[in-house]
Motif scaffolding. Structure first.
Motif: not given
Ligand code: CP
Length: 361
Positions: A313-338
């Motif tokens: 999987p390719r992840i852009a260099d300027d992104l970091v991983r974290g334990e926070m959660r996005c608060g936007n219910r319309q975000c794919i990160s709240n609908c699928e395991d990403v």
């Protein structure tokens, strides 16, 4: 592998080259009629579309290629729970390039992390619509002869209007751009775009209450539909849907060479009488969408030849991983395991990598 997920995934020089290719296609369609012979485009449309899906289809056919896909996710294995990541891995076995529209913000970014073929974001929720932006840029270039030194008024639903977000990002990279924002209080442009895109790029922005007060200054009036499908409260939509309606009377003080753009579909925000005004460029804009998508498909397939594919999987260099959660219910990160991915900002905050919402730490 190069994808087009956000307007800024490609440099200004690359955008200009895609526009030049589109202009060359317009000048000599025959020259490009076989350049994608044997190639297949998959159109994965999880959300309704007329222009984008059919212009992608028409574009690939005019390049000599063929098209497969779905326009109703309910008829695909998505209805059985298949994820975006698995879907693109599968479709990559059948197609050379994928155009995806999805109601969840960030879904095309997830697709790009797993795909072995180029992914084109054909619109993700309220977030972005970069191929509409290329359409708009080609139209501005053809109608005005330039992409700099322009005053552009954005009118209507600037909160949910993904085409507005993407076009402001793109134009803010050119010189001499002035942005005027005309929207009801509830549908104002997201503040992060004003601060982190316009202010950062020294693009002056101004909010006004009426179109009439700025009409004489505008080179471009970019009208938008109030996006009914994004409202959680139907009463609020009913209250706001007629906030701004463009009619011939309101155009009385406009420049003779101002152009009126609209990504379409329109509902009632531009009256039918305006269609007869030569400044109404929105149907010419639609046709430009096909030409610029031809240029984009051709360019991405050429770039794909230059770069080896990889299984990881390719992840852009300027992104970091974290334990926070996005608060936007319309975000794919709240609908699928990403993967939980975030982009640090200059002020020490984090934005969700998928939808750009600010994230609480
Ligand atoms: N402009 C646009 O995206 O139109 P469609 O929703 O019909 O594709």
């Amino acid at each position: 592998m190069r994808h087009l997920i956000d307007t800024t995934d490609i440099s200004v020089e690359e955008v200009d080259r895609i526009i030049s290719t589109a202009l060359d296609i317009i000048a000599d369609r025959k020259k490009y009629s076989e350049v994608c012979r044997g190639k297949k485009l998959a159109t994965l449309f999880y959300e309704p579309s007329t222009r984008t899906r059919l212009s992608f289809t028409s574009a690939m056919m005019e390049l000599g290629g063929s098209v497969l896909g779905f326009s109703d996710a309910a008829s695909s294995s998505v209805s059985k729970g298949e994820t975006v990541a698995d879907t693109v891995r599968v479709i990559g076995c059948f197609a050379d390039i994928i155009a995806m529209r999805h109601s969840k913000e960030g879904a095309p970014l997830v697709a790009s992390q797993y795909s072995e073929v180029p992914i084109i974001n054909a619109g993700d929720g309220s977030h972005a619509h970069p191929t509409q932006t290329l359409t708009d840029l080609l139209t501005i270039r053809r109608e005005k002869g330039r992409l700099n030194n322009l005053t552009i008024g954005f009118c209507g639903d600037l909160k949910f209007g993904r085409t507005v977000h993407s076009l402001i990002k793109a134009l803010s990279r050119y010189e001499g751009i002035n942005v005027v924002l005309i929207a009801p209080e509830e549908l104002r442009l997201p503040s992060y775009i004003r601060r982190e895109v316009c202010d950062k790029n020294h693009v002056p922005t101004r909010e006004v209450a009426t179109m009439e007060e700025v009409m004489p200054e505008l080179d471009i009036l970019y009208m938008t539909r109030v996006q009914k499908e994004r409202f959680l409260d139907e009463e609020e939509f009913e209250r706001l849907k007629d906030s701004f309606i463009l009619n011939p009377e309101r155009l009385r003080n406009a420049k003779k060479d101002m152009i009126i753009l609209h990504p379409l579909p329109r509902v009632n925000e531009i009256t039918r009488e305006v269609d007869n005004d030569p400044r109404a460029a929105y149907f010419r804009q639609v046709e430009n969408g096909k030409f610029v998508r031809m240029a984009l498909i051709y360019t991405l397939l050429e770039w794909a030849k230059e770069r080896p594919t990889s299984q990881t999987p390719r992840i852009a260099d300027d992104l970091v991983r974290g334990e926070m959660r996005c608060g936007n219910r319309q975000c794919i990160s709240n609908c699928e395991d990403v993967d939980r991915l975030f982009r640090p900002t200059e002020t020490g905050d984090y934005r969700c990598a998928y939808c750009e919402s600010k994230v609480k730490q």
